[in-house]
Design a protein around this motif. Structure first.
Motif, PDB file in Angstrom:
ATOM      1  N   GLU A  86     -22.652 -18.069  -5.096  1.00  0.00           N
ATOM      2  CA  GLU A  86     -21.523 -18.962  -4.840  1.00  0.00           C
ATOM      3  C   GLU A  86     -20.598 -18.398  -3.781  1.00  0.00           C
ATOM      4  OE1 GLU A  86     -19.386 -20.263  -8.225  1.00  0.00           O
ATOM      5  OE2 GLU A  86     -21.097 -21.372  -9.056  1.00  0.00           O
ATOM      6  N   GLY A 112     -28.151 -16.442 -17.343  1.00  0.00           N
ATOM      7  CA  GLY A 112     -28.522 -15.620 -16.193  1.00  0.00           C
ATOM      8  C   GLY A 112     -28.130 -14.167 -16.369  1.00  0.00           C
ATOM      9  N   ASP A 113     -28.237 -13.416 -15.276  1.00  0.00           N
ATOM     10  CA  ASP A 113     -27.978 -11.971 -15.372  1.00  0.00           C
ATOM     11  C   ASP A 113     -26.491 -11.632 -15.266  1.00  0.00           C
ATOM     12  OD1 ASP A 113     -27.334 -12.160 -12.678  1.00  0.00           O
ATOM     13  OD2 ASP A 113     -29.195 -11.254 -11.970  1.00  0.00           O
ATOM     14  N   GLY A 114     -25.645 -12.650 -15.092  1.00  0.00           N
ATOM     15  CA  GLY A 114     -24.210 -12.394 -15.062  1.00  0.00           C
ATOM     16  C   GLY A 114     -23.685 -11.984 -13.703  1.00  0.00           C
ATOM     17  N   HIS A 115     -24.532 -11.888 -12.705  1.00  0.00           N
ATOM     18  CA  HIS A 115     -24.099 -11.460 -11.370  1.00  0.00           C
ATOM     19  C   HIS A 115     -24.591 -12.371 -10.252  1.00  0.00           C
ATOM     20  CE1 HIS A 115     -22.419  -7.711 -12.839  1.00  0.00           C
ATOM     21  NE2 HIS A 115     -23.463  -7.657 -13.650  1.00  0.00           N
ATOM     22  N   ARG A 139     -17.861  -4.728 -13.623  1.00  0.00           N
ATOM     23  CA  ARG A 139     -18.504  -5.920 -13.106  1.00  0.00           C
ATOM     24  C   ARG A 139     -18.104  -7.164 -13.903  1.00  0.00           C
ATOM     25  NH1 ARG A 139     -23.730  -3.811 -15.825  1.00  0.00           N
ATOM     26  NH2 ARG A 139     -23.897  -5.146 -17.614  1.00  0.00           N
ATOM     27  N   GLY A 145     -36.455  -2.515 -15.531  1.00  0.00           N
ATOM     28  CA  GLY A 145     -35.540  -2.695 -16.643  1.00  0.00           C
ATOM     29  C   GLY A 145     -34.386  -3.622 -16.363  1.00  0.00           C
ATOM     30  N   LEU A 146     -34.153  -4.004 -15.141  1.00  0.00           N
ATOM     31  CA  LEU A 146     -33.111  -4.974 -14.827  1.00  0.00           C
ATOM     32  C   LEU A 146     -33.756  -6.330 -14.586  1.00  0.00           C
ATOM     33  CD1 LEU A 146     -31.025  -2.812 -12.334  1.00  0.00           C
ATOM     34  CD2 LEU A 146     -30.460  -3.337 -14.707  1.00  0.00           C
ATOM     35  N   PRO A 147     -33.024  -7.410 -14.844  1.00  0.00           N
ATOM     36  CA  PRO A 147     -33.586  -8.734 -14.581  1.00  0.00           C
ATOM     37  C   PRO A 147     -33.983  -8.866 -13.108  1.00  0.00           C
ATOM     38  CG  PRO A 147     -31.517  -8.896 -15.786  1.00  0.00           C
ATOM     39  CD  PRO A 147     -31.662  -7.471 -15.371  1.00  0.00           C
ATOM     40  N   GLU A 163     -15.499  -9.445 -12.447  1.00  0.00           N
ATOM     41  CA  GLU A 163     -15.690 -10.213 -11.217  1.00  0.00           C
ATOM     42  C   GLU A 163     -15.320 -11.670 -11.454  1.00  0.00           C
ATOM     43  OE1 GLU A 163     -20.209 -11.629 -10.781  1.00  0.00           O
ATOM     44  OE2 GLU A 163     -19.847  -9.513 -11.006  1.00  0.00           O
ATOM     45  N   ASP A 196     -24.441   2.471 -17.130  1.00  0.00           N
ATOM     46  CA  ASP A 196     -25.792   1.913 -17.271  1.00  0.00           C
ATOM     47  C   ASP A 196     -26.824   2.496 -16.315  1.00  0.00           C
ATOM     48  OD1 ASP A 196     -24.571   0.827 -15.080  1.00  0.00           O
ATOM     49  OD2 ASP A 196     -24.970  -1.266 -15.585  1.00  0.00           O
ATOM     50  N   MET A 248     -38.887  -9.123 -18.047  1.00  0.00           N
ATOM     51  CA  MET A 248     -37.797  -8.182 -18.180  1.00  0.00           C
ATOM     52  C   MET A 248     -36.497  -8.889 -18.559  1.00  0.00           C
ATOM     53  SD  MET A 248     -39.689  -5.734 -17.461  1.00  0.00           S
ATOM     54  CE  MET A 248     -38.663  -4.280 -17.430  1.00  0.00           C
ATOM     55  N   GLN A 266     -23.235  -3.193 -21.416  1.00  0.00           N
ATOM     56  CA  GLN A 266     -22.016  -2.400 -21.565  1.00  0.00           C
ATOM     57  C   GLN A 266     -20.886  -3.016 -20.751  1.00  0.00           C
ATOM     58  OE1 GLN A 266     -24.879  -0.996 -20.386  1.00  0.00           O
ATOM     59  NE2 GLN A 266     -25.582  -0.084 -22.284  1.00  0.00           N
ATOM     60  N   ASN A 292     -25.240  -3.265 -10.013  1.00  0.00           N
ATOM     61  CA  ASN A 292     -24.859  -4.601  -9.547  1.00  0.00           C
ATOM     62  C   ASN A 292     -23.790  -4.487  -8.467  1.00  0.00           C
ATOM     63  OD1 ASN A 292     -22.005  -5.105 -10.823  1.00  0.00           O
ATOM     64  ND2 ASN A 292     -23.235  -4.052 -12.385  1.00  0.00           N
ATOM     65  N   ALA A 317     -20.764  -5.827  -7.983  1.00  0.00           N
ATOM     66  CA  ALA A 317     -19.357  -5.637  -8.333  1.00  0.00           C
ATOM     67  C   ALA A 317     -19.083  -4.179  -8.674  1.00  0.00           C
ATOM     68  CB  ALA A 317     -18.974  -6.542  -9.507  1.00  0.00           C
ATOM     69  N   ALA A 318     -20.018  -3.556  -9.373  1.00  0.00           N
ATOM     70  CA  ALA A 318     -19.867  -2.134  -9.677  1.00  0.00           C
ATOM     71  C   ALA A 318     -19.978  -1.298  -8.402  1.00  0.00           C
ATOM     72  CB  ALA A 318     -20.912  -1.702 -10.702  1.00  0.00           C
ATOM     73  N   GLN A 328     -33.191  -7.881 -20.894  1.00  0.00           N
ATOM     74  CA  GLN A 328     -32.923  -6.445 -20.956  1.00  0.00           C
ATOM     75  C   GLN A 328     -31.720  -6.066 -20.117  1.00  0.00           C
ATOM     76  OE1 GLN A 328     -36.334  -4.175 -20.130  1.00  0.00           O
ATOM     77  NE2 GLN A 328     -37.484  -4.987 -21.848  1.00  0.00           N
ATOM     78  N   GLU A 329     -30.990  -7.062 -19.664  1.00  0.00           N
ATOM     79  CA  GLU A 329     -29.841  -6.704 -18.839  1.00  0.00           C
ATOM     80  C   GLU A 329     -28.874  -5.840 -19.632  1.00  0.00           C
ATOM     81  OE1 GLU A 329     -27.914 -10.987 -18.957  1.00  0.00           O
ATOM     82  OE2 GLU A 329     -30.001 -10.594 -19.369  1.00  0.00           O
ATOM     83  N   GLN A 330     -28.196  -5.021 -18.911  1.00  0.00           N
ATOM     84  CA  GLN A 330     -27.277  -4.082 -19.533  1.00  0.00           C
ATOM     85  C   GLN A 330     -26.033  -4.834 -20.001  1.00  0.00           C
ATOM     86  OE1 GLN A 330     -28.414  -0.696 -19.438  1.00  0.00           O
ATOM     87  NE2 GLN A 330     -30.208  -1.853 -18.821  1.00  0.00           N
TER      88      GLN A 330
END
Lengths: 557, 66
Positions: free
Chosen positions: A389, A380-383, B12, A12-14, B15, A479, B1, B8, A153, A155-156, B4-6
């Motif tokens: 980098e 992208g997935d934001g992370h 994070r 379910g995650l990228p 960052e 999440d 997939m 919320q 992720n 950062a969390a 389907q990233e979260q």
């Protein structure tokens, strides 16, 4: 929600980058300066009690939410067998609730201590609690341990790991206000420098279909070298610090094997404990024991982020094909070389530095992330892009701008203080004041902890805001299933009699027996899936009825 | 997939998007400011370190862990 619908792609995650279900475990060093002989297990139990008093997360009957041990399987080996209990070291039997020996308590504090209000019906002290942020706080061996809730992720991971330090701090403050018993200090470090080490573990969810041999081959060169970005630094060499000097890692000298099940003896670079805490035929939980506990947010962020990316490489069959000759010796050689020029031998004959190894992994990870699209700055997935980098920046600074690296890499930040003292006061490495700097670096109290002194002067970079860390003390991640666990504890604590990573157990009036709600899919139980349920119900009975699809429970007779 | 990233809002999202300038803006010349900073820092740490270093370090004895 399709969590778990395609476990090969990470459920379910990228896939392909730094996102993954993960979590941290920190065993804190514990010390009562005014009572140096105090029983460590007893002191650790006092820490758990103190935090229970702080939060008042108390269920009916005066007990906090208990840990449910049903699914603990510490003797399952990822290589495909199970260790017989009789052959296990007693410290490996982590599936039984520890019972504090009454004699030990009496020896440490006198018989009166047995009347503590944390005592339960069976006469044992509370050793375990589940927190409203989804974490577990408990007594592990002779240390208090905080296990973070599952996050998705890096950062969390930093935020909820640092939240554990605030949990520990709150307990320290509470105990300091107790005039009857000695104050307790907690240290986020991994050794007493006298031969004992205690762990800081990481956990990563992986599809079970990945062969364990691939994990061993892909991770070992990475684990041998990643300490240069996430080592916490240590004054002293050798397990007992019998040789003076400084080294990169707290833990390196305590590792003696390449692969194994143990975590307390003959520690292996790759740990094979196979307790998925999830649907076992779909997932494995990779249990990483080689890391140092990090206070530096950047080191912690890179520890989780880069490791998650290397696991993505392994899953894709694209990990660099390198094999380090004698990895345990290489791990220690790298740790002992703060110039970062030491070379280790690869089986193909090449000789490379730890920086070289890290760049090989960075290059492969960057390519996979680009090919899968997860590192795209927009789509992208934001992370993953941020991890890549920062990873590259840190490696570059380690090579050519160490003062800049010292604002983020923990062992270098600590070294900057130590070198300052050595230059100003002409101290040798075996001077006790340098040992004290090493120890006090990790004190959780911001007025005493040297890391926190550096942070307050903005000499250490942040990854997450202080406000977000403070929020993570009470709020679960939204999440993962930790949301469900944490919300159950904070909303229905009097009706929740136990919880674990993959269950929450209710005892609700009107139900004839305990209701155990399994939470075996880590990406279910999210705010998106259950937030409305919590909003609709203020009573556990109607909450459970809707959740389980049963008729509303009749009012208690 | 993908897709389907979260979404919320989580910490994070805080960052860094770009490199944070480090160390934050000393006003004077970089090198001397940095040296001065270390001296100030050591002075502060002098006042924070436990007294009796030798005894304090010796007494920090832990039982085994994982």
């Amino acid at each position: 929600m399709t969590a778990g619908s395609d476990p090969v792609l990470g459920g379910g995650l990228p896939a392909g980058g730094a996102m993954r279900v993960m979590g941290s475990e920190t065993e804190y060093g514990i010390h009562a300066p005014s009572a140096p002989g105090a029983n460590a297990t007893m002191m650790s139990a006092r820490v758990v009690q103190a935090y229970a008093q702080v939060t008042r997360l108390r269920a009916a009957g005066g007990a906090e939410t208990r840990w449910d041990y049903t699914d603990e399987e510490p003797l399952h080996d990822a290589r495909g067998w199970t260790l017989e209990r009789g052959q296990a070291h007693p410290s490996q039997l982590t599936d039984q609730p520890p019972v504090l020996d009454a004699e030990a308590v009496a020896l440490a504090y006198g018989r009166d201590e047995l009347e503590l209000d944390g005592e339960d019906e069976s006469g044992s002290l509370l050793m375990n609690m589940v927190l409203g942020n989804g974490a577990r706080l408990y007594v592990d061996h002779a240390h208090p341990e905080y296990s973070s809730p599952e996050v998705t992720n890096p950062a969390a991971a930093v935020a909820w790991d640092a939240a554990g330090d605030l949990v520990g701090l709150a307990a320290v403050r509470r105990l300091a206000s107790d005039t009857e018993l000695p104050a307790v200090n907690l240290y986020k470090n991994n050794t007493d420098n006298k031969s004992v080490s205690y762990g800081s573990h990481e956990n990563y969810l992986m599809p079970r279909s990945v062969p364990f041999g691939d994990i061993v081959r892909g991770l070992t060169p990475f684990f041998v070298s990643r300490q240069i970005i996430c080592g916490s630094g240590r004054v002293g060499r050798g397990q007992d610090s019998s040789r003076s000097g400084y080294q990169i890692s707290q833990r390196a000298d305590f590792f003696e094997a390449e692969v194994g099940l143990e975590t307390t003896i003959r520690r292996p670079i790759i740990n094979t404990r196979d307790e998925p805490h999830a649907t076992a035929d779909k997932y494995r939980r990779l249990h990483v024991i080689i890391g140092d506990a990090n206070l530096s947010q950047v080191s912690n962020y890179l520890k989780f982020g880069t490791t998650a990316m290397v696991l993505s490489l392994i899953e894709a069959g694209l990990a660099p094909r390198i094999e380090v000759h004698e990895p345990v010796a290489a791990l220690q050689a790298i740790s002992h070389d703060t110039t970062l020029t030491a070379k280790v031998r690869l089986q193909d004959g090449r000789r490379v530095t730890a920086l070289d190894l890290q760049w090989m992994y960075h290059e492969a990870a960057a390519k996979l992330a680009q090919d899968t699209g997860v590192s795209d700055a927009v789509d992208g997935d934001g992370h993953t892009n941020a991890v890549l980098e920062r990873w590259a920046t840190t490696l570059t600074q380690l090579d050519s701008d160490r003062p800049a690296a010292a604002t983020s890499v923990e062992w270098l930040a600590k070294l900057s203080i130590l070198e300052g003292y050595r230059q100003r006061d002409g101290l040798q490495w075996d001077d006790a004041r340098l040992g004290l700097v090493d120890l006090q670096w990790a004190d959780l109290r911001p007025e005493k902890g040297l890391y926190y002194r550096m942070l307050s002067r903005n000499r250490m970079q942040r990854i997450v805001d202080d406000a977000d860390i403070a929020a993570a003390v009470t709020e679960p991640p939204s999440d993962t299933r930790a949301y469900f666990r944490g919300r159950c504890v904070s909303s229905f604590s009097k009706d929740v009699v136990g919880a674990s990573w993959d269950s929450v157990i209710f005892d609700v009036p009107g139900y004839g027996r305990l209701q155990r709600v399994p939470t075996r899919e880590p990406l279910r139980g999210t705010k998106a899936l259950t937030g409305g349920l919590f909003a609709r119900h203020r009573e556990a009975g109607s909450f459970l009825a809707e959740l389980l699809g049963t008729a509303p429970a009749p009012p208690p007779a | 997939m993908a897709g389907q990233e979260q979404q919320q809002p989580q910490p994070r999202d805080t960052e860094v998007e770009e490199e944070v300038p480090v160390p934050p803006a000393p006003a004077e010349g970089q090198a001397s400011a940095s040296t001065q900073g270390v001296d100030d820092l050591l002075d502060e740490i002098d006042g924070v370190l436990e007294s009796n270093a030798e005894e304090f370090v010796r007494a920090f004895v832990q039982k085994g862990g994982q």
